[in-house]
Design a protein around this motif. Structure first.
Motif, PDB file in Angstrom:
ATOM      1  N   ARG A   1       0.845  -1.194   0.000  1.00 30.24           N
ATOM      2  CA  ARG A   1       0.000   0.000   0.000  1.00 30.24           C
ATOM      3  C   ARG A   1       0.882   1.247   0.000  1.00 30.24           C
ATOM      4  O   ARG A   1       0.615   2.209  -0.704  1.00 30.24           O
ATOM      5  CB  ARG A   1      -0.915   0.019   1.231  1.00 30.24           C
ATOM      6  CG  ARG A   1      -2.044  -1.004   1.141  1.00 30.24           C
ATOM      7  CD  ARG A   1      -3.412  -0.361   0.973  1.00 30.24           C
ATOM      8  NE  ARG A   1      -3.429   0.841   0.181  1.00 30.24           N
ATOM      9  CZ  ARG A   1      -3.531   0.873  -1.150  1.00 30.24           C
ATOM     10  NH1 ARG A   1      -3.630  -0.249  -1.825  1.00 30.24           N
ATOM     11  NH2 ARG A   1      -3.539   2.016  -1.792  1.00 30.24           N
ATOM     12  N   VAL A   2       1.940   1.231   0.810  1.00 30.63           N
ATOM     13  CA  VAL A   2       2.868   2.367   0.855  1.00 30.63           C
ATOM     14  C   VAL A   2       3.481   2.595  -0.522  1.00 30.63           C
ATOM     15  O   VAL A   2       3.543   3.731  -1.030  1.00 30.63           O
ATOM     16  CB  VAL A   2       3.968   2.138   1.906  1.00 30.63           C
ATOM     17  CG1 VAL A   2       5.094   3.165   1.760  1.00 30.63           C
ATOM     18  CG2 VAL A   2       3.381   2.191   3.315  1.00 30.63           C
ATOM     19  N   GLU A   3       3.945   1.521  -1.151  1.00 28.28           N
ATOM     20  CA  GLU A   3       4.581   1.640  -2.466  1.00 28.28           C
ATOM     21  C   GLU A   3       3.633   2.235  -3.499  1.00 28.28           C
ATOM     22  O   GLU A   3       4.047   3.031  -4.357  1.00 28.28           O
ATOM     23  CB  GLU A   3       5.085   0.265  -2.909  1.00 28.28           C
ATOM     24  CG  GLU A   3       6.284  -0.226  -2.106  1.00 28.28           C
ATOM     25  CD  GLU A   3       6.545  -1.712  -2.292  1.00 28.28           C
ATOM     26  OE1 GLU A   3       7.565  -2.199  -1.755  1.00 28.28           O
ATOM     27  OE2 GLU A   3       5.730  -2.392  -2.960  1.00 28.28           O
TER      28      GLU A   3
ATOM     29  N   ILE B   1      10.958  -4.904   6.196  1.00 28.38           N
ATOM     30  CA  ILE B   1      10.088  -4.916   5.017  1.00 28.38           C
ATOM     31  C   ILE B   1       9.538  -3.520   4.758  1.00 28.38           C
ATOM     32  O   ILE B   1       9.506  -3.040   3.615  1.00 28.38           O
ATOM     33  CB  ILE B   1       8.942  -5.930   5.211  1.00 28.38           C
ATOM     34  CG1 ILE B   1       9.482  -7.364   5.160  1.00 28.38           C
ATOM     35  CG2 ILE B   1       7.846  -5.731   4.158  1.00 28.38           C
ATOM     36  CD1 ILE B   1       8.470  -8.419   5.570  1.00 28.38           C
ATOM     37  N   LEU B   2       9.143  -2.837   5.820  1.00 26.47           N
ATOM     38  CA  LEU B   2       8.569  -1.495   5.667  1.00 26.47           C
ATOM     39  C   LEU B   2       9.630  -0.469   5.315  1.00 26.47           C
ATOM     40  O   LEU B   2       9.384   0.440   4.506  1.00 26.47           O
ATOM     41  CB  LEU B   2       7.819  -1.106   6.942  1.00 26.47           C
ATOM     42  CG  LEU B   2       6.539  -1.930   7.152  1.00 26.47           C
ATOM     43  CD1 LEU B   2       6.008  -1.774   8.560  1.00 26.47           C
ATOM     44  CD2 LEU B   2       5.477  -1.526   6.138  1.00 26.47           C
ATOM     45  N   LEU B   3      10.820  -0.602   5.864  1.00 30.75           N
ATOM     46  CA  LEU B   3      11.903   0.302   5.487  1.00 30.75           C
ATOM     47  C   LEU B   3      12.244   0.140   4.009  1.00 30.75           C
ATOM     48  O   LEU B   3      12.514   1.121   3.307  1.00 30.75           O
ATOM     49  CB  LEU B   3      13.142   0.035   6.349  1.00 30.75           C
ATOM     50  CG  LEU B   3      13.053   0.404   7.840  1.00 30.75           C
ATOM     51  CD1 LEU B   3      14.339   0.001   8.549  1.00 30.75           C
ATOM     52  CD2 LEU B   3      12.784   1.892   8.035  1.00 30.75           C
ATOM     53  N   GLN B   4      12.214  -1.096   3.534  1.00 33.57           N
ATOM     54  CA  GLN B   4      12.554  -1.361   2.138  1.00 33.57           C
ATOM     55  C   GLN B   4      11.482  -0.854   1.171  1.00 33.57           C
ATOM     56  O   GLN B   4      11.737  -0.718  -0.028  1.00 33.57           O
ATOM     57  CB  GLN B   4      12.771  -2.864   1.944  1.00 33.57           C
ATOM     58  CG  GLN B   4      14.040  -3.375   2.620  1.00 33.57           C
ATOM     59  CD  GLN B   4      14.074  -4.890   2.752  1.00 33.57           C
ATOM     60  OE1 GLN B   4      13.195  -5.591   2.246  1.00 33.57           O
ATOM     61  NE2 GLN B   4      15.081  -5.406   3.455  1.00 33.57           N
ATOM     62  N   SER B   5      10.290  -0.545   1.691  1.00 29.45           N
ATOM     63  CA  SER B   5       9.230  -0.021   0.824  1.00 29.45           C
ATOM     64  C   SER B   5       9.449   1.447   0.489  1.00 29.45           C
ATOM     65  O   SER B   5       8.742   2.008  -0.357  1.00 29.45           O
ATOM     66  CB  SER B   5       7.860  -0.200   1.491  1.00 29.45           C
ATOM     67  OG  SER B   5       7.690   0.722   2.562  1.00 29.45           O
TER      68      SER B   5
END
Length: 333
Positions: free
Chosen positions: A203-205, A240-244
């Motif tokens: 969703r962030v991406e 995972i969220l940092l990598q987004s």
């Protein structure tokens, strides 16, 4: 502008069935803390933080008679907080809602869920997410027990931000009656939490691909050293969220090769061990474009933050109010 995330343990216990505050000497959900003591402590912390918007994790319940927004606005009115308006997303069945208290003179906020057919990306947070978690060519169907809250936020200066409040699945093996069962539950919970993180990241991406600014905040229930299974899947929910495309200096520091002293946002008693366990669980992650707006993060830890430590009343309020401590972000929006 100051944004905050604050997990307030057993907040729902402080309201009756009509959302009226219970301020008496009966026990709260906190160990050896009365409802009156916890109510006063929460109010002291929120007043001292003086944030323009606060994500309340584990907010009061919404149900057949109860209403989260009504309860929070009543709390704000009782203590004359300037964050007198509240908004929430999808209600859940856990009595631990996600809601935002905010100052309407500084910003506006509305529930604005996106996803699925609407933009061809990951589904809305009240839907189902299909993912092969263990590379067995079989799709797993994942749901949120606490669907993240997605808000459209507009500041007084006219800046628009997608704000996502989250409370990811706990990895603790609650209900386990044996060592083998604890292992099974822990692994299953971690798999589900990672799937939720992938869902959030997608969703962030999507928002970043549309050149939207994003702030993701809340209790991610993940940080280094929390359990013995963290290396089983190769990466954490936070990674995972940092990598987004998101950034949080505490998260980055904690995941360095040799992090040294790791920041902490929560403190849990371990009576059988005669000690407290500290953990980094709460984050405010921002998209890369927002790093140009002079962001400054702070964890309001009673023992590690010098101002909190130097003020005994504040230090005590933080310890009484919750087993989590607030995280704030000051940013020029």
């Amino acid at each position: 502008m100051r944004l905050a995330t604050y997990n307030i343990e057993w907040f729902a216990n402080l309201f009756d069935k009509n959302d009226a505050l219970i301020v008496d000497d009966s026990w709260s959900g906190r160990h050896d803390v009365t409802k009156a003591q916890q109510v006063e402590a929460i109010a002291k912390v929120l007043t001292a933080m003086d944030a323009d918007a606060v994500l309340i994790v584990e907010a009061p319940n919404t149900g057949k008679r109860q209403n989260t927004v009504r309860a929070l606005q009543g709390f704000a009115e009782a203590f004359e907080l300037r964050t007198a308006d509240a908004v929430m997303g999808f209600a859940n069945d856990t009595h631990q809602e996600l809601a935002l208290l905010f100052d309407r003179t500084v910003l506006s906020a509305r529930h604005d869920p996106k996803g699925g057919i609407e933009d061809g990306s990951a589904p809305r947070f009240d839907g189902e997410f299909r993912i092969d978690l263990d590379v067995d060519a079989t799709e797993d169907i994942v749901e949120f027990s606490k669907p993240p809250m997605e808000l459209a936020l507009t500041t007084k200066a006219g800046n628009e931000v997608r704000l996502i409040g989250a409370h990811l699945k706990s990895k603790a093996p609650h209900g386990a009656e044996s060592r083998d069962e604890a292992i099974r539950i822990s692994i299953a919970n971690r798999r589900k939490q990672l799937a939720q993180a992938v869902w959030l990241a997608r969703r962030v991406e999507t928002h970043l691909e549309q050149d939207e600014s994003v702030i993701l905040l809340g209790d991610l229930n993940d940080g280094p050293g929390l359990d013995e299974f963290e290396h089983l899947f190769g990466h954490s929910s936070v990674e995972i969220l940092l990598q987004s495309g998101l950034y949080d200096p505490h998260a980055v520091r904690a995941h360095e090769f040799r992090p040294g002293s790791i920041p902490s946002t929560a403190r849990f008693a371990r009576p059988e061990e005669g000690r407290f366990l500290e953990a980094l669980l709460d984050y405010i992650m921002i998209s890369q474009d927002l790093r140009a707006f002079d962001p400054v993060w702070r964890i309001w830890h009673p023992f590690r933050d010098t101002v909190c430590w130097s003020e005994p009343e504040m230090r005590q309020a933080l310890l009484i109010a919750s087993d989590h401590f607030p995280v704030t972000l000051d940013i020029d929006l």
